[in-house]
Motif scaffolding. Structure first.
Motif, PDB file in Angstrom:
ATOM      1  N   VAL A 192      -1.782   1.658   7.301  1.00  0.00           N
ATOM      2  CA  VAL A 192      -1.882   2.027   6.019  1.00  0.00           C
ATOM      3  C   VAL A 192      -1.434   3.701   6.238  1.00  0.00           C
ATOM      4  CG1 VAL A 192      -3.108   2.694   3.638  1.00  0.00           C
ATOM      5  CG2 VAL A 192      -3.627   0.498   5.119  1.00  0.00           C
ATOM      6  N   PRO A 193      -0.427   4.015   5.289  1.00  0.00           N
ATOM      7  CA  PRO A 193       0.141   5.299   5.460  1.00  0.00           C
ATOM      8  C   PRO A 193      -1.014   6.480   4.892  1.00  0.00           C
ATOM      9  CG  PRO A 193       0.800   4.397   3.437  1.00  0.00           C
ATOM     10  CD  PRO A 193       0.293   3.277   4.261  1.00  0.00           C
ATOM     11  N   GLY A 194      -0.896   7.528   5.520  1.00  0.00           N
ATOM     12  CA  GLY A 194      -1.785   8.694   5.228  1.00  0.00           C
ATOM     13  C   GLY A 194      -2.961   9.016   6.268  1.00  0.00           C
ATOM     14  N   HIS A 195      -3.460  10.257   6.109  1.00  0.00           N
ATOM     15  CA  HIS A 195      -4.655  10.766   7.099  1.00  0.00           C
ATOM     16  C   HIS A 195      -5.899  10.074   6.580  1.00  0.00           C
ATOM     17  CE1 HIS A 195      -5.835  13.264   4.177  1.00  0.00           C
ATOM     18  NE2 HIS A 195      -4.529  13.706   3.846  1.00  0.00           N
ATOM     19  N   LYS A 228       5.963  10.220   0.132  1.00  0.00           N
ATOM     20  CA  LYS A 228       5.296   8.943  -0.377  1.00  0.00           C
ATOM     21  C   LYS A 228       6.065   8.029   0.322  1.00  0.00           C
ATOM     22  CE  LYS A 228       4.343   6.639  -4.411  1.00  0.00           C
ATOM     23  NZ  LYS A 228       4.107   6.462  -5.938  1.00  0.00           N
ATOM     24  N   VAL A 229       5.400   6.882   0.905  1.00  0.00           N
ATOM     25  CA  VAL A 229       6.002   5.817   1.354  1.00  0.00           C
ATOM     26  C   VAL A 229       5.072   4.411   0.952  1.00  0.00           C
ATOM     27  CG1 VAL A 229       7.086   6.899   3.321  1.00  0.00           C
ATOM     28  CG2 VAL A 229       4.687   5.929   3.652  1.00  0.00           C
ATOM     29  N   THR A 230       5.651   3.253   1.120  1.00  0.00           N
ATOM     30  CA  THR A 230       4.951   2.128   0.559  1.00  0.00           C
ATOM     31  C   THR A 230       5.167   1.196   1.668  1.00  0.00           C
ATOM     32  OG1 THR A 230       5.443   2.336  -1.916  1.00  0.00           O
ATOM     33  CG2 THR A 230       4.935   0.250  -1.055  1.00  0.00           C
ATOM     34  N   ILE A 231       4.102   0.481   2.276  1.00  0.00           N
ATOM     35  CA  ILE A 231       4.221  -0.413   3.474  1.00  0.00           C
ATOM     36  C   ILE A 231       3.755  -1.478   2.719  1.00  0.00           C
ATOM     37  CG2 ILE A 231       3.310  -1.198   5.795  1.00  0.00           C
ATOM     38  CD1 ILE A 231       4.469   1.534   5.709  1.00  0.00           C
ATOM     39  N   GLN A 232       4.791  -2.540   2.742  1.00  0.00           N
ATOM     40  CA  GLN A 232       4.706  -3.966   2.210  1.00  0.00           C
ATOM     41  C   GLN A 232       4.287  -4.863   2.980  1.00  0.00           C
ATOM     42  OE1 GLN A 232       8.841  -3.935   0.578  1.00  0.00           O
ATOM     43  NE2 GLN A 232       8.159  -3.226  -1.201  1.00  0.00           N
ATOM     44  N   ASN A 233       3.778  -5.907   2.209  1.00  0.00           N
ATOM     45  CA  ASN A 233       3.226  -7.287   2.812  1.00  0.00           C
ATOM     46  C   ASN A 233       2.087  -6.994   4.124  1.00  0.00           C
ATOM     47  OD1 ASN A 233       5.323  -8.367   1.242  1.00  0.00           O
ATOM     48  ND2 ASN A 233       6.946  -8.150   2.851  1.00  0.00           N
ATOM     49  N   LEU A 234       1.345  -6.210   3.685  1.00  0.00           N
ATOM     50  CA  LEU A 234      -0.084  -6.437   4.548  1.00  0.00           C
ATOM     51  C   LEU A 234      -1.029  -7.285   4.084  1.00  0.00           C
ATOM     52  CD1 LEU A 234      -0.190  -2.392   4.792  1.00  0.00           C
ATOM     53  CD2 LEU A 234       0.833  -3.889   6.282  1.00  0.00           C
ATOM     54  N   LYS A 235      -1.785  -7.791   4.629  1.00  0.00           N
ATOM     55  CA  LYS A 235      -2.548  -8.892   4.601  1.00  0.00           C
ATOM     56  C   LYS A 235      -3.955  -8.534   4.658  1.00  0.00           C
ATOM     57  CE  LYS A 235      -1.830 -12.922   6.270  1.00  0.00           C
ATOM     58  NZ  LYS A 235      -1.914 -14.142   7.242  1.00  0.00           N
ATOM     59  N   VAL A 236      -4.790  -8.812   3.231  1.00  0.00           N
ATOM     60  CA  VAL A 236      -6.113  -8.531   3.174  1.00  0.00           C
ATOM     61  C   VAL A 236      -7.058  -9.487   4.184  1.00  0.00           C
ATOM     62  CG1 VAL A 236      -8.002  -8.361   1.475  1.00  0.00           C
ATOM     63  CG2 VAL A 236      -5.665  -7.567   0.704  1.00  0.00           C
ATOM     64  N   VAL A 237      -7.814  -8.985   4.727  1.00  0.00           N
ATOM     65  CA  VAL A 237      -8.648  -9.645   5.876  1.00  0.00           C
ATOM     66  C   VAL A 237     -10.048  -9.898   5.132  1.00  0.00           C
ATOM     67  CG1 VAL A 237      -9.687  -9.776   8.046  1.00  0.00           C
ATOM     68  CG2 VAL A 237      -7.356  -8.830   7.828  1.00  0.00           C
ATOM     69  N   ARG A 238     -10.513  -8.872   4.564  1.00  0.00           N
ATOM     70  CA  ARG A 238     -11.929  -9.137   4.019  1.00  0.00           C
ATOM     71  C   ARG A 238     -11.838  -8.297   2.600  1.00  0.00           C
ATOM     72  NH1 ARG A 238     -12.640 -11.913   7.629  1.00  0.00           N
ATOM     73  NH2 ARG A 238     -14.358 -11.936   9.399  1.00  0.00           N
ATOM     74  N   VAL A 239     -12.696  -8.943   1.804  1.00  0.00           N
ATOM     75  CA  VAL A 239     -13.015  -8.204   0.426  1.00  0.00           C
ATOM     76  C   VAL A 239     -14.504  -7.955   0.220  1.00  0.00           C
ATOM     77  CG1 VAL A 239     -12.920  -8.208  -2.049  1.00  0.00           C
ATOM     78  CG2 VAL A 239     -10.953  -9.282  -0.786  1.00  0.00           C
ATOM     79  N   VAL A 262       0.755  -1.130   0.045  1.00  0.00           N
ATOM     80  CA  VAL A 262      -0.182   0.001  -0.011  1.00  0.00           C
ATOM     81  C   VAL A 262       0.731   1.243  -0.182  1.00  0.00           C
ATOM     82  CG1 VAL A 262      -1.850   1.040   1.074  1.00  0.00           C
ATOM     83  CG2 VAL A 262      -1.689  -1.316   1.318  1.00  0.00           C
ATOM     84  N   SER A 263       0.678   2.375  -0.846  1.00  0.00           N
ATOM     85  CA  SER A 263       1.437   3.632  -1.247  1.00  0.00           C
ATOM     86  C   SER A 263       0.566   4.440  -0.752  1.00  0.00           C
ATOM     87  CB  SER A 263       1.985   3.363  -2.513  1.00  0.00           C
ATOM     88  OG  SER A 263       2.671   2.210  -3.050  1.00  0.00           O
TER      89      SER A 263
END
Length: 221
Positions: free
Chosen positions: A200-203, A176-187, A115-116
């Protein structure tokens, strides 16, 4: 460069999800759509392949002439946010202009994503906040008022100057940053939402880009 398919979205905030075994998962809610394909970049014409994806709506009075020409050519309504997502030519060929991409088309529960986004701006800060300096252990032995001081920055006679990239006070955040390898829990396809475990980065209401993880398996559906 991450060339996995992805979506642009809006960070809504944080909540928690209870699993069947009673465990609690802390998640960030990201609204990833509806995202519409506005155009394509191809190797033959542009020298690279990518999808042009749009999110949200934009009032006509806020659309400049260049944007109006682009939207008229693509035959789509004006959108608030536009991103180019670099993809392989085969992946670009799967989509047509005007297609609305659903979250389930790209993501599944348990998948790893990158997520960027733009981090929160924290203004001008000192070395303890910006770089996690420890600071002076005590307020004795001549430290005076410098418990949060950065310390010496000189290099003596050789080379006789302050070296580049030294950790010093300055602007913190708003990058700008990218947080890697986050897991999707629900779609949540009906709501165009992803519940992602982790930070997740950002306000709140910040625009982010969610793509399959590039460094670990499970990134591409």
């Amino acid at each position: 460069m991450n060339t996995y398919p992805g979506l642009i979205g809006k960070k809504l905030g944080n909540t928690q999800v209870f699993e069947d075994d009673g465990n609690v998962r802390r998640v960030t809610v990201v609204e990833v759509g509806p995202c519409t394909v506005l155009g394509k970049r191809t190797e033959e014409k542009d020298g690279y392949s990518a999808l042009i994806v749009g999110l949200g709506e934009k009032r006509e009075k806020l659309v400049n002439k260049a944007e109006a020409g682009f939207f008229k050519k693509s035959g789509q309504k004006a959108v608030r946010t536009i991103r180019e997502l670099r993809l392989a030519a085969d992946d670009v060929a799967k989509y047509e202009v005007g297609t609305v991409i659903k979250p389930s088309d790209l993501f599944t529960a348990g998948q790893l994503v990158d997520v960027s986004g733009q981090t929160k701006g924290r203004g001008f800060t000192g070395v303890m906040t910006r770089w996690n300096f420890k600071g002076s252990a005590t307020a004795t032995h001549g430290t005076h008022e410098y418990q949060r001081h950065g310390g010496a920055i000189g290099t003596n006679m050789t080379p006789g100057r302050t070296l580049p990239n030294l950790k010093m006070p300055g602007q913190y955040g708003d990058e700008k940053v990218t947080i890697q390898n986050l897991k999707v829990v629900r779609v949540l396809d009906d709501k165009f939402m992803l519940l992602i475990e982790g930070a997740v980065p950002g306000h709140r209401n910040a625009v982010v880009t969610v793509r399959g993880a590039i460094k670990k398996r499970g990134g591409k559906k």
